[in-house]
Write a protein that holds these residues in place. Structure first.
Motif, PDB file in Angstrom:
ATOM      1  N   GLY A  57      -3.504 -30.392 -31.210  1.00  0.00           N
ATOM      2  CA  GLY A  57      -3.212 -31.775 -30.829  1.00  0.00           C
ATOM      3  C   GLY A  57      -2.458 -32.467 -31.933  1.00  0.00           C
ATOM      4  N   GLN A  58      -2.049 -33.697 -31.678  1.00  0.00           N
ATOM      5  CA  GLN A  58      -1.250 -34.455 -32.642  1.00  0.00           C
ATOM      6  C   GLN A  58      -2.198 -35.148 -33.630  1.00  0.00           C
ATOM      7  OE1 GLN A  58      -0.341 -35.697 -28.906  1.00  0.00           O
ATOM      8  NE2 GLN A  58       0.012 -33.499 -28.980  1.00  0.00           N
ATOM      9  N   LEU A  59      -2.612 -34.399 -34.634  1.00  0.00           N
ATOM     10  CA  LEU A  59      -3.688 -34.840 -35.529  1.00  0.00           C
ATOM     11  C   LEU A  59      -3.311 -34.796 -37.007  1.00  0.00           C
ATOM     12  CD1 LEU A  59      -6.556 -32.985 -33.631  1.00  0.00           C
ATOM     13  CD2 LEU A  59      -6.293 -35.476 -33.811  1.00  0.00           C
ATOM     14  N   LEU A  60      -2.023 -34.596 -37.302  1.00  0.00           N
ATOM     15  CA  LEU A  60      -1.600 -34.519 -38.699  1.00  0.00           C
ATOM     16  C   LEU A  60      -0.309 -35.300 -38.895  1.00  0.00           C
ATOM     17  CD1 LEU A  60      -2.517 -33.157 -41.366  1.00  0.00           C
ATOM     18  CD2 LEU A  60      -0.952 -31.283 -40.832  1.00  0.00           C
ATOM     19  N   PRO A  61      -0.383 -36.633 -38.851  1.00  0.00           N
ATOM     20  CA  PRO A  61       0.841 -37.444 -38.963  1.00  0.00           C
ATOM     21  C   PRO A  61       1.504 -37.259 -40.323  1.00  0.00           C
ATOM     22  CG  PRO A  61      -1.113 -38.819 -39.172  1.00  0.00           C
ATOM     23  CD  PRO A  61      -1.590 -37.460 -38.754  1.00  0.00           C
TER      24      PRO A  61
ATOM     25  N   THR B  95     -15.866 -32.571 -37.767  1.00  0.00           N
ATOM     26  CA  THR B  95     -16.469 -31.259 -38.030  1.00  0.00           C
ATOM     27  C   THR B  95     -15.502 -30.138 -37.692  1.00  0.00           C
ATOM     28  OG1 THR B  95     -18.698 -32.115 -37.606  1.00  0.00           O
ATOM     29  CG2 THR B  95     -18.380 -29.734 -37.433  1.00  0.00           C
ATOM     30  N   ALA B  96     -14.827 -30.260 -36.558  1.00  0.00           N
ATOM     31  CA  ALA B  96     -13.877 -29.222 -36.145  1.00  0.00           C
ATOM     32  C   ALA B  96     -12.729 -29.104 -37.143  1.00  0.00           C
ATOM     33  CB  ALA B  96     -13.349 -29.526 -34.750  1.00  0.00           C
ATOM     34  N   ILE B  97     -12.225 -30.229 -37.624  1.00  0.00           N
ATOM     35  CA  ILE B  97     -11.118 -30.202 -38.590  1.00  0.00           C
ATOM     36  C   ILE B  97     -11.590 -29.643 -39.925  1.00  0.00           C
ATOM     37  CG2 ILE B  97      -9.608 -31.696 -39.961  1.00  0.00           C
ATOM     38  CD1 ILE B  97      -9.268 -33.437 -37.466  1.00  0.00           C
TER      39      ILE B  97
ATOM     40  N   VAL C 117      -6.071 -26.666 -34.543  1.00  0.00           N
ATOM     41  CA  VAL C 117      -4.755 -26.652 -35.178  1.00  0.00           C
ATOM     42  C   VAL C 117      -4.198 -28.065 -35.089  1.00  0.00           C
ATOM     43  CG1 VAL C 117      -2.427 -25.691 -35.125  1.00  0.00           C
ATOM     44  CG2 VAL C 117      -4.401 -24.247 -34.565  1.00  0.00           C
ATOM     45  N   ARG C 118      -3.705 -28.578 -36.204  1.00  0.00           N
ATOM     46  CA  ARG C 118      -3.219 -29.956 -36.258  1.00  0.00           C
ATOM     47  C   ARG C 118      -1.695 -29.971 -36.321  1.00  0.00           C
ATOM     48  NH1 ARG C 118      -6.242 -32.193 -41.361  1.00  0.00           N
ATOM     49  NH2 ARG C 118      -5.691 -34.262 -40.552  1.00  0.00           N
TER      50      ARG C 118
ATOM     51  N   LEU D  55      -7.580 -41.035 -40.816  1.00  0.00           N
ATOM     52  CA  LEU D  55      -6.979 -39.779 -41.276  1.00  0.00           C
ATOM     53  C   LEU D  55      -7.739 -39.169 -42.451  1.00  0.00           C
ATOM     54  CD1 LEU D  55      -4.749 -37.684 -40.961  1.00  0.00           C
ATOM     55  CD2 LEU D  55      -3.269 -39.131 -42.383  1.00  0.00           C
ATOM     56  N   PRO D  56      -8.029 -39.909 -43.515  1.00  0.00           N
ATOM     57  CA  PRO D  56      -8.810 -39.294 -44.609  1.00  0.00           C
ATOM     58  C   PRO D  56     -10.243 -38.979 -44.193  1.00  0.00           C
ATOM     59  CG  PRO D  56      -8.391 -41.627 -45.053  1.00  0.00           C
ATOM     60  CD  PRO D  56      -7.539 -41.253 -43.882  1.00  0.00           C
ATOM     61  N   PHE D  57     -10.813 -39.760 -43.290  1.00  0.00           N
ATOM     62  CA  PHE D  57     -12.171 -39.481 -42.820  1.00  0.00           C
ATOM     63  C   PHE D  57     -12.217 -38.126 -42.119  1.00  0.00           C
ATOM     64  CE2 PHE D  57     -15.087 -39.812 -39.083  1.00  0.00           C
ATOM     65  CZ  PHE D  57     -16.289 -39.735 -39.775  1.00  0.00           C
ATOM     66  N   LEU D  58     -11.202 -37.817 -41.337  1.00  0.00           N
ATOM     67  CA  LEU D  58     -11.182 -36.549 -40.613  1.00  0.00           C
ATOM     68  C   LEU D  58     -10.809 -35.373 -41.513  1.00  0.00           C
ATOM     69  CD1 LEU D  58      -9.304 -37.601 -37.331  1.00  0.00           C
ATOM     70  CD2 LEU D  58     -11.773 -37.272 -37.632  1.00  0.00           C
TER      71      LEU D  58
END
Length: 388
Positions: A170-174, A221-223, A229-230, A361-364
């Motif tokens: 997913g779109q998880l790494l800007p 947790t998954a990240i 995959v980010r 973002l830093p939390f994840l």
């Protein structure tokens, strides 16, 4: 398939059938972002063929959602544009800032979330912008075995498969500012899959810190365990999915470009997207612009847009037998739009999105990342009802 559907729809799109219209003059100037589907070009081409004295002049600006918004504001202030094709999240800001003016239309039947995001007042037939296409986040699945479609899907796919291999992207790494919006949409959908009340159907955001921490805990947790995959954006997500992953979160328009058949599954609370045409407050070509907007957002035009892979905003377009035969996945898109959740309809939405990226973002992604009260405090101040 799209060629046949466009040809069939052209007769209904042209004012007066197949004849040209000589009643309009002036050249509406349309500022819009990039459209990779070809839908917008097809509709504009039909209009220009029917209205040779009122052809639409296209000003296409690249760069992603934020860059497009900034370019449109600049052109409005310079008096260089009559129509803007807005991201749905910018409608409220442009209305409140006086960049656009309301439009009255004949009665149309939109999905409830689409209606609420665009209207001036309930049941008035008055809109700040008119949907050219809608959009909604969905799950693309190459393998559906083991998925329980009666339960939220995202928590089921952010775990490794039986071989211990990550399977979801997913779109998880800007990476840039223009990647902020894809990231925020993904974060909201993952949070909603755990806590459906984190964002309600009127776009109101929960301000309780513990709720946010709990709602995002499975994704964190998954990240942290590299179970997902980010990707930075929708394009990179598609490429990684095509390379062998089994699940991705993306918009329906990405379906037509895939090299293999996949299932398109509605998220119980997919985030509403879309682009909408608005009349600029200082437009020089008002009459021709209004006529083009009504033309380009009609049911016939939405059928043409759908033939190119975009999601219609009008409910009855999904009942078209030709479209359903060519694109049976539209049934799933319709189901997703019926359940779609709008992002906050607030003039300061972009500030809210920046706050989500800055805090979440830093939390994840960081082992020692924490989501603190500074996040919820910023949500409260940014989305202050007094400045809505």
């Amino acid at each position: 398939m799209s060629t046949g559907l466009v040809s069939a729809g052209a007769t209904f799109l042209l004012p007066g059938g197949r004849t040209r219209s000589d009643s309009l003059s002036g050249r509406p100037r349309l500022c819009t972002g990039t459209d990779l589907t070809g839908a917008r070009a097809a509709v504009i081409g039909m209009w220009n063929e029917a209205n040779p004295d009122a052809k639409v002049e296209l000003d296409e600006v690249p760069g992603g959602s934020r860059a497009e918004r900034d370019s449109m504001v600049e052109r409005i202030k310079n008096g260089a544009v009559d129509i803007v094709n807005l991201d749905i999240v910018d409608v409220r800001e442009f209305a409140k800032e006086g960049y656009i003016k309301e439009i009255s239309l004949p009665t149309r039947t939109y999905f409830p979330a689409v209606e609420r995001a665009h209207r001036v007042a309930a049941g008035s037939g008055r809109y700040w912008a008119v949907p050219f296409n809608s959009d909604v986040g969905m799950l693309f699945s190459r393998v559906t075995t083991g998925l329980d479609t009666r339960q939220p899907l995202l928590p089921q796919v952010i775990r490794r498969d039986t071989r211990g291999v990550a399977r979801f992207v997913g779109q998880l790494l800007p990476d840039t500012e223009n990647d902020t919006e894809p990231f925020v949409v993904n974060v909201l959908e993952h949070a909603l899959s755990v806590d459906p009340g984190i964002l309600d159907r009127d776009g109101r955001v929960a301000e309780d810190l513990v709720r946010w921490q709990d709602a995002l805990s499975p994704l964190r947790t998954a990240i942290q365990h590299n179970d997902v995959v980010r990707a930075r954006n929708e394009e990179e997500t598609r490429d990684l999915f095509e390379a062998g992953l089994t699940h991705m979160r993306n918009w329906p328009a990405r379906y037509r470009g895939l090299r293999s058949q996949v299932a398109l599954l509605p998220l119980p609370s997919g985030i509403l997207g879309g682009q909408s045409l608005a009349l600029v407050a200082n437009a020089a070509n008002v009459d021709a612009s209004l006529r083009f907007i009504e033309f380009a957002t009609s049911a016939a035009a939405q059928r043409v847009a759908a033939a190119h892979g975009l999601a219609p905003a009008l409910t009855h377009v999904y009942d078209d037998p030709s479209l359903l035969q060519a694109m049976p996945y539209l049934e799933a898109v319709k189901s997703a739009l019926e359940q779609a959740i709008p992002r906050p309809t607030h003039r300061h939405y972009r500030d809210f999105a920046a706050a989500v990226r800055r805090h979440v973002l830093p939390f994840l992604g960081q082992p020692n990342g924490r989501l603190t009260s500074a996040f919820t405090d910023e949500i409260k101040s940014t989305l202050d009802p007094g400045t809505r």
